[in-house]
Design an enzyme around this catalytic site. Structure first.
Site, PDB file in Angstrom:
ATOM      1  N   LYS A 128      -2.225   5.422  10.691  1.00 52.47           N
ATOM      2  CA  LYS A 128      -0.917   5.249  10.510  1.00 52.47           C
ATOM      3  C   LYS A 128      -0.710   3.792  10.186  1.00 52.47           C
ATOM      4  CE  LYS A 128       0.998   7.932  10.788  1.00 52.47           C
ATOM      5  NZ  LYS A 128       1.017   8.997   9.457  1.00 52.47           N
TER       6      LYS A 128
ATOM      7  N   GLY B 151       5.400   7.233   4.614  1.00 53.23           N
ATOM      8  CA  GLY B 151       6.542   6.819   4.579  1.00 53.23           C
ATOM      9  C   GLY B 151       7.870   7.563   4.900  1.00 53.23           C
TER      10      GLY B 151
ATOM     11  N   THR C  18      -3.821   5.920   3.931  1.00 54.40           N
ATOM     12  CA  THR C  18      -3.662   6.742   2.615  1.00 54.40           C
ATOM     13  C   THR C  18      -3.302   6.039   1.268  1.00 54.40           C
ATOM     14  OG1 THR C  18      -2.987   8.302   4.132  1.00 54.40           O
ATOM     15  CG2 THR C  18      -2.780   9.147   1.782  1.00 54.40           C
TER      16      THR C  18
END
Ligand code: A3P
EC number: 2.8.2.-
Length: 509
Positions: A239, A459, A243
């Protein structure tokens, strides 16, 4: 004569014609060769159901050639083997056992007898060297210092001057004369049980790079190479934008990512969990053969490496020269993002409890709630986790990425990463990325200047954290963040913007 006295031996299947298993890539061909050995045993009534085998020159046992383990199991039902090579031949006192693919690998000791040492008077250095070793020298000490010792005297020592018999009879006499040790011998399977009961911590192996030990390299399949290993790792934590970092890195012409795993959300998660048991053949299959070994940078990203206790030790054993990238954002935001992630995945604890309830839950709360709390809070103790990585890697190998800057100004961050990695040419991310207003994040710029963004799960849109939770977490992480400040100062690494802001705000409150 050996066949006539076959009942007096413990036979074990060796390889047919002394061949080396690592030379066979195809497991069925290897198994076929083993069957020749089995037919020979059957034809001559040789009992070979010991469940124990060894391989010439340790080939295939360690470094593990998974084909050998498969063939051993399917042809002979092998359960136990032994080697001098794990983790390395020398120093001999560090040899250990491990269990892989259901086969127990015991450490074997060296007794000084080999195929070519068959005459007492021709023993290297003279026969007195052998006697010295037995009478208080190396062989005696090996037995004295290892509760369990396994030796191989080689069959030829039972012919000629029968050095095997001479050596071990003399050794037993000497040990019984000069020590109180009670010597006992066990067949291989019982011995293996005894070994791992005595040393349970040795069950899990620690894989190393086969090409960093000359002896290991010699018995490592030529078809495997050691080039299919990453040059750097993105370790997380989860988090923080890992990515996005992974996708930006993959745009670089000289950087290649691992193939996605169909099982664990694309990440390989090798060093952090049960996948590690599959061994390095399994791990390497996630990588392409680099087109140019010196200029290609292959990497993987598994975001739970960061805070998994065993990961740094395992990673360093296999990838001692790798570079490590960790992305850090404000740990309070990370915790909240994880909570939102779990809500999106329908975790009942996250659905039925507010974030405030999760982070403040007391020790008597339901187990599932405490698990969620732990997954929210624990990775954010950044300094503790980083110290573990720094125990295994040099500071110069570790790069801290400011995750808030990665989000707001990725081109700048990517430039710093490229310099840290030493990758060329320097790729221009200002051109490759574009800001997408509706997503609110930087995305890849594709044909016609259009943005190609990460999926919905990266997001997410959710309400801001309540001031109450923010205050709680600021206090919760204050000491951890101070630790991080000290650590980064010690390393001479720049402080992330969010850390400076967080420490300023917490010193006001
Ligand atoms: P949120 O979805 O909570 O906003 P990870 O990939 O490590 O799981 O991290 C996900 C987080 O990356 C997202 O959390 C988002 O804030 C952050 N992020 C940073 N840069 C991003 C980008 N360019 N696109 C999408 N998400 C990005």
């Amino acid at each position: 004569m050996l066949l006539r006295h076959r009942k007096e031996f413990w036979w074990f299947p060796h390889m047919w014609s002394h061949m080396q298993p690592h030379l066979f890539h195809n497991v069925s061909v290897l198994a076929e060769q083993m069957r020749l050995n089995m037919l020979f045993a059957q034809e001559h009534g040789i009992p070979t159901d010991m469940g124990y085998a060894v391989a010439p020159h340790h080939s295939g046992v360690y470094p593990v050639h998974s084909q050998l383990y498969e063939a051993w199991k399917s042809v002979w039902g092998i359960k136990v083997t032994s080697t001098e090579e794990y983790p390395h031949l020398r120093p001999a006192r560090y040899r250990r056992g491990f269990i892989h693919s259901g086969i127990q690998v015991l450490p074997r000791q060296t007794c000084g007898l080999f195929t070519h040492t068959i005459f007492y008077n021709e023993y290297p250095g003279g026969s007195k060297e052998l006697d010295k070793s037995i009478r208080g020298g190396e062989l005696f000490l090996t037995v004295l210092l290892n509760p369990i010792s396994i030796f191989m005297t080689h069959l030829s020592n039972y012919g000629n001057d029968r050095l095997g018999l001479y050596t071990f009879e003399s050794l037993v006499k000497f040990v019984q004369c000069w020590t109180n040790l009670r010597l006992q011998t066990l067949p291989p399977m019982q011995l293996a049980d005894k070994y791992f009961q005595t040393f349970p911590e040795e069950r899990d192996p620690l894989w190393q790079n086969p090409c960093q030990d000359k002896r290991h390299k010699d018995i490592w399949s030529k078809e495997k190479t050691c080039d299919r290993l990453p040059r750097f790792l993105v370790i997380g934590p989860q988090k923080t934008g890992t990515t996005a970092l992974h996708s930006f890195l993959s745009l670089h012409p000289a950087i290649t990512s691992s193939f996605p795993s169909p099982v664990t959300f694309e990440e390989i998660q090798f060093f952090s969990g049960p996948n590690y048991d599959n061994g390095i053949d399994w791990y390497m299959d996630f990588y392409p053969f680099p087109s140019n070994v010196s200029t290609d940078f292959i990497f993987e990203k598994s975001a739970n490496y960061f805070d998994t206790e065993v990961a740094p030790k395992r990673a360093a054993a296999l990838l001692s020269r790798a570079k490590i990238l960790a992305v850090l954002i404000n740990p309070a935001d990370r915790a909240y993002s994880w909570y939102q992630h779990q809500r999106a995945h329908q975790d009942p604890m996250a659905i039925n409890h507010t974030f405030q309830e999760v982070v403040t839950a007391g020790p008597a709360s339901p187990r599932e709630l405490l698990i969620l709390q732990r997954r929210c809070l624990k990775p954010g103790a950044y300094a503790t986790h980083l110290e573990r990585w720094l125990h295994h890697y040099q500071p110069s190998q570790v790069h801290i990425v400011d995750g808030s800057q990665l989000r707001s100004n990725p081109a700048l961050v990517m430039e710093g990463i490229q310099r840290f990695l030493g990758v060329t040419p320097i790729f221009n991310y200002t051109q490759a990325l574009t800001y997408d207003e509706s997503k609110g994040f930087w995305c890849q710029r594709v044909e016609g200047g259009r943005p190609k963004c990460l999926g919905k799960s990266k997001g997410r849109k959710y309400p801001d954290m309540t001031p109450e939770s923010r205050a709680f977490l600021t206090a919760h992480y204050r000491e951890h963040n101070m630790e991080l400040l000290r650590l980064l100062n010690r390393l001479g690494q720049p402080l992330p913007v969010w850390l400076r802001e967080e420490l300023q705000s917490s010193s006001w409150s």
